[in-house]
Design a protein around this motif. Structure first.
Motif, PDB file in Angstrom:
ATOM      1  N   ALA A 247       0.757  -1.216   0.037  1.00 39.12           N
ATOM      2  CA  ALA A 247       0.181  -0.085  -0.063  1.00 39.12           C
ATOM      3  C   ALA A 247       1.008   1.310   0.099  1.00 39.12           C
ATOM      4  CB  ALA A 247      -0.921  -0.139   1.279  1.00 39.12           C
ATOM      5  N   ARG A 248       1.998   1.433   0.710  1.00 40.10           N
ATOM      6  CA  ARG A 248       2.783   2.461   1.097  1.00 40.10           C
ATOM      7  C   ARG A 248       4.046   2.660   0.130  1.00 40.10           C
ATOM      8  NH1 ARG A 248       1.529   2.666   7.451  1.00 40.10           N
ATOM      9  NH2 ARG A 248      -0.603   2.980   7.111  1.00 40.10           N
ATOM     10  N   ALA A 249       4.463   1.548  -0.261  1.00 35.82           N
ATOM     11  CA  ALA A 249       5.860   1.744  -1.037  1.00 35.82           C
ATOM     12  C   ALA A 249       5.974   2.683  -2.120  1.00 35.82           C
ATOM     13  CB  ALA A 249       6.369   0.215  -1.263  1.00 35.82           C
ATOM     14  N   ASP A 250       7.054   3.719  -2.303  1.00 39.72           N
ATOM     15  CA  ASP A 250       7.097   4.406  -3.089  1.00 39.72           C
ATOM     16  C   ASP A 250       7.493   3.628  -4.614  1.00 39.72           C
ATOM     17  OD1 ASP A 250       7.003   6.720  -1.472  1.00 39.72           O
ATOM     18  OD2 ASP A 250       8.853   6.545  -0.814  1.00 39.72           O
ATOM     19  N   ASP A 251       8.194   2.717  -4.520  1.00 37.78           N
ATOM     20  CA  ASP A 251       9.043   1.868  -5.479  1.00 37.78           C
ATOM     21  C   ASP A 251       7.950   0.841  -6.032  1.00 37.78           C
ATOM     22  OD1 ASP A 251      11.511   1.269  -7.160  1.00 37.78           O
ATOM     23  OD2 ASP A 251      10.744  -0.569  -6.458  1.00 37.78           O
ATOM     24  N   ALA A 252       7.776   1.061  -7.445  1.00 42.05           N
ATOM     25  CA  ALA A 252       6.660   0.344  -7.971  1.00 42.05           C
ATOM     26  C   ALA A 252       7.207  -1.167  -7.864  1.00 42.05           C
ATOM     27  CB  ALA A 252       6.514   0.605  -9.280  1.00 42.05           C
ATOM     28  N   ASP A 253       8.499  -1.644  -8.280  1.00 43.32           N
ATOM     29  CA  ASP A 253       8.944  -3.022  -7.878  1.00 43.32           C
ATOM     30  C   ASP A 253       8.602  -3.793  -6.751  1.00 43.32           C
ATOM     31  OD1 ASP A 253       9.610  -3.037 -10.839  1.00 43.32           O
ATOM     32  OD2 ASP A 253      11.766  -2.067 -10.402  1.00 43.32           O
ATOM     33  N   LEU A 254       8.999  -2.746  -5.543  1.00 46.99           N
ATOM     34  CA  LEU A 254       8.756  -3.238  -4.424  1.00 46.99           C
ATOM     35  C   LEU A 254       7.502  -3.435  -3.877  1.00 46.99           C
ATOM     36  CD1 LEU A 254      10.196  -3.941  -1.496  1.00 46.99           C
ATOM     37  CD2 LEU A 254      10.030  -1.290  -1.022  1.00 46.99           C
ATOM     38  N   LYS A 255       6.318  -2.859  -4.457  1.00 46.63           N
ATOM     39  CA  LYS A 255       5.111  -2.768  -4.207  1.00 46.63           C
ATOM     40  C   LYS A 255       4.559  -4.095  -4.983  1.00 46.63           C
ATOM     41  CE  LYS A 255       2.871   1.763  -3.768  1.00 46.63           C
ATOM     42  NZ  LYS A 255       1.815   2.324  -4.068  1.00 46.63           N
ATOM     43  N   SER A 256       5.189  -4.274  -6.114  1.00 53.36           N
ATOM     44  CA  SER A 256       4.801  -5.643  -6.999  1.00 53.36           C
ATOM     45  C   SER A 256       5.306  -6.935  -6.151  1.00 53.36           C
ATOM     46  CB  SER A 256       5.398  -5.497  -8.467  1.00 53.36           C
ATOM     47  OG  SER A 256       5.081  -6.589  -9.122  1.00 53.36           O
ATOM     48  N   PHE A 257       6.548  -6.771  -5.591  1.00 50.17           N
ATOM     49  CA  PHE A 257       6.941  -7.763  -4.844  1.00 50.17           C
ATOM     50  C   PHE A 257       6.051  -8.168  -3.683  1.00 50.17           C
ATOM     51  CE2 PHE A 257       9.441  -9.255  -1.292  1.00 50.17           C
ATOM     52  CZ  PHE A 257      10.190 -10.067  -1.704  1.00 50.17           C
ATOM     53  N   ALA A 258       5.623  -7.271  -3.201  1.00 52.11           N
ATOM     54  CA  ALA A 258       4.820  -7.406  -1.805  1.00 52.11           C
ATOM     55  C   ALA A 258       3.530  -8.132  -2.240  1.00 52.11           C
ATOM     56  CB  ALA A 258       4.715  -6.203  -0.974  1.00 52.11           C
ATOM     57  N   LEU A 259       2.906  -7.633  -3.101  1.00 48.31           N
ATOM     58  CA  LEU A 259       1.669  -8.056  -3.769  1.00 48.31           C
ATOM     59  C   LEU A 259       1.709  -9.577  -4.088  1.00 48.31           C
ATOM     60  CD1 LEU A 259       0.197  -5.024  -5.591  1.00 48.31           C
ATOM     61  CD2 LEU A 259      -0.677  -6.156  -3.504  1.00 48.31           C
ATOM     62  N   LYS A 260       2.822  -9.828  -4.927  1.00 48.00           N
ATOM     63  CA  LYS A 260       3.144 -11.110  -5.278  1.00 48.00           C
ATOM     64  C   LYS A 260       3.136 -12.288  -4.233  1.00 48.00           C
ATOM     65  CE  LYS A 260       6.683 -13.704  -7.815  1.00 48.00           C
ATOM     66  NZ  LYS A 260       7.947 -13.540  -8.377  1.00 48.00           N
ATOM     67  N   HIS A 261       3.706 -11.885  -3.153  1.00 44.61           N
ATOM     68  CA  HIS A 261       4.027 -12.748  -1.864  1.00 44.61           C
ATOM     69  C   HIS A 261       2.945 -12.417  -0.891  1.00 44.61           C
ATOM     70  CE1 HIS A 261       7.794 -14.064  -3.498  1.00 44.61           C
ATOM     71  NE2 HIS A 261       8.125 -12.897  -3.923  1.00 44.61           N
ATOM     72  N   LEU A 262       2.247 -11.728  -0.884  1.00 50.23           N
ATOM     73  CA  LEU A 262       0.915 -11.499   0.097  1.00 50.23           C
ATOM     74  C   LEU A 262       0.357 -12.775   0.119  1.00 50.23           C
ATOM     75  CD1 LEU A 262      -0.072  -9.656   2.284  1.00 50.23           C
ATOM     76  CD2 LEU A 262      -1.544  -8.466   0.611  1.00 50.23           C
ATOM     77  N   SER A 263      -0.345 -13.202  -0.543  1.00 50.70           N
ATOM     78  CA  SER A 263      -1.335 -14.298  -0.596  1.00 50.70           C
ATOM     79  C   SER A 263      -0.524 -15.538  -0.165  1.00 50.70           C
ATOM     80  CB  SER A 263      -1.932 -14.569  -1.910  1.00 50.70           C
ATOM     81  OG  SER A 263      -2.674 -15.823  -1.977  1.00 50.70           O
TER      82      SER A 263
END
Length: 187
Positions: free
Chosen positions: A149-165
């Motif tokens: 939700a809060r990361a500035d970097d798009a790649d880091l956001k994508s990483f978090a979303l990928k591994h959240l589930s």
């Protein structure tokens, strides 16, 4: 032979010096900007994810060896596999972003690990289920939600979303295991 004067240099060499300056300044700026690919907040997220994964891996490796429960050992193996994947991909992301990752859990996480490692038998199994499979995994899930939700970097956001589930799935597994261990212990 007469030495060229400054005036002579200015009159004849300035185009070459200007070309060198114009060529090198953008390169210097690019390398300075590349080193700042991540905000300090995003660097903190990387550090937190790395440390959380390290403690999950270390505690789960201990559980594979020390647990008296097949169910605990099975969950521990899955946690190791999932967090090793996260850790490997996080290292690649950090390398691409020129960020450094810690190589050990935080001091608080290390202290909790030492408390768990001092337990044996059913007490160890319940401690692992409570502290690692549930509480620490809840922290991991909240961290991934926050990064997504809060990361500035798009790649880091994508990483978090990928591994959240997968992290949420391990949390559900841990909650079920904890409940089963409580039932088995007659609590």
């Amino acid at each position: 032979m007469r030495q060229p004067t400054f005036k002579h240099w200015i009159n004849h060499q300035w185009p070459a010096a200007l070309a060198l300056l114009l060529f090198s300044v953008p390169m210097l700026l690019n390398s300075a900007m590349a080193a700042e690919d991540l905000s300090s907040r995003d660097r903190g997220y990387l550090k937190d994810i790395a440390q959380a994964s390290l403690v999950q891996i270390e505690a789960s490796e201990l559980a594979v060896v020390k647990s008296s429960s097949q169910d605990v050992r099975q969950l521990a193996r899955e946690v190791i596999r999932e967090h090793m994947l996260v850790s490997d991909q996080l290292k690649q992301l950090a390398q691409a972003k020129r960020a450094e990752l810690p190589d050990q859990p935080s001091l608080i996480q290390q202290a909790k690990f030492r408390l768990l490692s001092a337990k044996d038998g059913v007490e160890f199994d319940q401690g692992y289920a409570k502290a690692i499979a549930v509480k620490n995994q809840e922290t991991v899930v909240k961290l991934f939600e926050k990064v997504a939700a809060r990361a500035d970097d798009a790649d880091l956001k994508s990483f978090a979303l990928k591994h959240l589930s997968p992290m949420e799935a391990k949390l559900d597994y841990g909650r079920n295991l904890r409940a089963a261990l409580k039932t088995d212990a007659g609590e």
